[in-house]
Design a protein around this motif. Sequence first.
Motif, PDB file in Angstrom:
ATOM      1  N   GLU A   1      -8.964  -4.257   7.132  1.00  0.00           N
ATOM      2  CA  GLU A   1      -7.857  -3.404   7.548  1.00  0.00           C
ATOM      3  C   GLU A   1      -7.470  -2.527   6.364  1.00  0.00           C
ATOM      4  N   LYS A   2      -6.972  -1.323   6.643  1.00  0.00           N
ATOM      5  CA  LYS A   2      -6.450  -0.472   5.598  1.00  0.00           C
ATOM      6  C   LYS A   2      -4.961  -0.770   5.383  1.00  0.00           C
ATOM      7  N   LEU A   3      -4.573  -0.867   4.126  1.00  0.00           N
ATOM      8  CA  LEU A   3      -3.161  -1.005   3.783  1.00  0.00           C
ATOM      9  C   LEU A   3      -2.630   0.393   3.522  1.00  0.00           C
ATOM     10  N   GLU A   4      -1.935   0.934   4.510  1.00  0.00           N
ATOM     11  CA  GLU A   4      -1.506   2.330   4.446  1.00  0.00           C
ATOM     12  C   GLU A   4      -0.225   2.488   3.634  1.00  0.00           C
ATOM     13  N   LYS A   5      -0.054   3.693   3.084  1.00  0.00           N
ATOM     14  CA  LYS A   5       1.180   4.018   2.391  1.00  0.00           C
ATOM     15  C   LYS A   5       2.307   4.179   3.388  1.00  0.00           C
ATOM     16  N   ASP A   6       3.523   3.921   2.942  1.00  0.00           N
ATOM     17  CA  ASP A   6       4.679   4.170   3.805  1.00  0.00           C
ATOM     18  C   ASP A   6       4.821   5.656   4.049  1.00  0.00           C
TER      19      ASP A   6
ATOM     20  N   ALA B   1       2.941  -0.027  -5.833  1.00  0.00           N
ATOM     21  CA  ALA B   1       3.182   0.222  -4.407  1.00  0.00           C
ATOM     22  C   ALA B   1       2.546  -0.872  -3.540  1.00  0.00           C
ATOM     23  N   VAL B   2       1.381  -1.356  -3.936  1.00  0.00           N
ATOM     24  CA  VAL B   2       0.749  -2.468  -3.206  1.00  0.00           C
ATOM     25  C   VAL B   2       1.615  -3.716  -3.313  1.00  0.00           C
ATOM     26  N   PHE B   3       2.104  -4.003  -4.502  1.00  0.00           N
ATOM     27  CA  PHE B   3       2.977  -5.167  -4.692  1.00  0.00           C
ATOM     28  C   PHE B   3       4.214  -5.049  -3.802  1.00  0.00           C
ATOM     29  N   GLN B   4       4.802  -3.869  -3.763  1.00  0.00           N
ATOM     30  CA  GLN B   4       6.008  -3.678  -2.948  1.00  0.00           C
ATOM     31  C   GLN B   4       5.703  -3.816  -1.462  1.00  0.00           C
ATOM     32  N   LYS B   5       4.596  -3.235  -1.038  1.00  0.00           N
ATOM     33  CA  LYS B   5       4.214  -3.289   0.377  1.00  0.00           C
ATOM     34  C   LYS B   5       3.990  -4.723   0.829  1.00  0.00           C
ATOM     35  N   LYS B   6       3.441  -5.544  -0.057  1.00  0.00           N
ATOM     36  CA  LYS B   6       3.122  -6.928   0.279  1.00  0.00           C
ATOM     37  C   LYS B   6       4.216  -7.906  -0.153  1.00  0.00           C
ATOM     38  N   SER B   7       5.305  -7.369  -0.657  1.00  0.00           N
ATOM     39  CA  SER B   7       6.454  -8.184  -1.090  1.00  0.00           C
ATOM     40  C   SER B   7       6.061  -9.219  -2.140  1.00  0.00           C
ATOM     41  N   VAL B   8       5.232  -8.790  -3.084  1.00  0.00           N
ATOM     42  CA  VAL B   8       4.840  -9.673  -4.183  1.00  0.00           C
ATOM     43  C   VAL B   8       6.000  -9.770  -5.162  1.00  0.00           C
TER      44      VAL B   8
END
Length: 291
Positions: free
Chosen positions: A285-290, A76-83
Motif C-alpha cells: 500500500e502507498k502511505l500518502e501525504k495528508d 512526516a512518516v512518523f507523524q502519519k503513523k503516530s510514532v
Amino acid sequence: MKKRVWKIAAVLAVVCMLVSGCKGKAEKEKSQLPMEEMTFSFITIGKGDAFLLEIPHEGYYMFDTGKKEDWEQIKAVFQKKSVRELKGLFISHGHKDHAGNVEKILHEFPVEAVYISGKDTVSYKKIDICAMAEKAGTAVEKMNGGEVLSLGNAQLSVWIPKSEDKRNENNNSMIIRIVYGNTAILITGDMEKEEEAQYLAENIKIRADILKLGHHGETDATSVTLLERVKPEYGLITGNEEENPDSVNPEIAAGLMAYKIEPVYSEGNQLAIDFISDGISIRTEKLEKDS
C-alpha cells in the motif's frame, strides 16, 4: 500484487511451479493461520536508506535514517503513523545517506537502543553515534554478527563480515534479516559484491520475500547468485533515475526480470510504500501525504 499459491506437499509445489505459474520461486509451506499484520515501510527519499518496521504489540523499529535533508519526509512518516518512540534503531554503516538523521531522531524521540556494527570503524569516521546516544541517554549495542533478537513475534538476525574492509567502507555494512511467520525481509545496507561473496559463502538461510538491494541498486552489488539464493518477490532500490542515475541500469533490471522480481524504486509523491505481512504473504500500500 501477484497471488501466491501455497501447498504443503513437495509434489504439489512442483505441480504449482509447472502449471499454476509460480515462476520458479521456492514455495513455502502454509503451516499456520494468518498472523496480525506487520508493516515494513520503505520511506521514499530518493538516494538514501530509511525503513520503519511496525510489529504488532511490540512497537516500532527503524533501519537507517537517510540524509539530513530527508528529515521532513521521515518526520512526516512518523507523524502519519503516530510514532512516539522507537524500540530500536539499527544503522547499517556510518555514511551520511544512511546515518544522516540519527542525531535528530535521538533528540526528538525516545529510543531504547541503537544497534551498530562493533567491527566497523572506517565508515564512522565522520559521525560519532556513541556520543550522540550518550547525550540522549540511549544505550548502544555493538553487534559482532551471529546475534538473533526476538522482536515480539518477529525474529531478527545479524550478519557482519569477519574482518573490516578499510579500502571500501561499503563492505562493512551490517546485514539484517527479519522473519515474520513464513515471510522474511533482507536488508543489505551498501553491501557490494566483495562483502556479498563472503555472505553467500557462509551458506546460512537468506531466502526473503523482500530484498533491499545492495548499494542503491548499482552494478557493483546484487549478483545473480544472490538473487537466486534469496528468491525475493520484491527488490527495493534506494535510488531513482533523477537523483542517482546509476540506481537505474539495464544490468540490474535484467537480473530482476530474469528472476521475476518486482523492482520498487525510491520515487513517487507518497511518503512511503508499506509492505504488509500477515506471516503468509505480503501486500503493498502507498502511505500518502495528508492533503
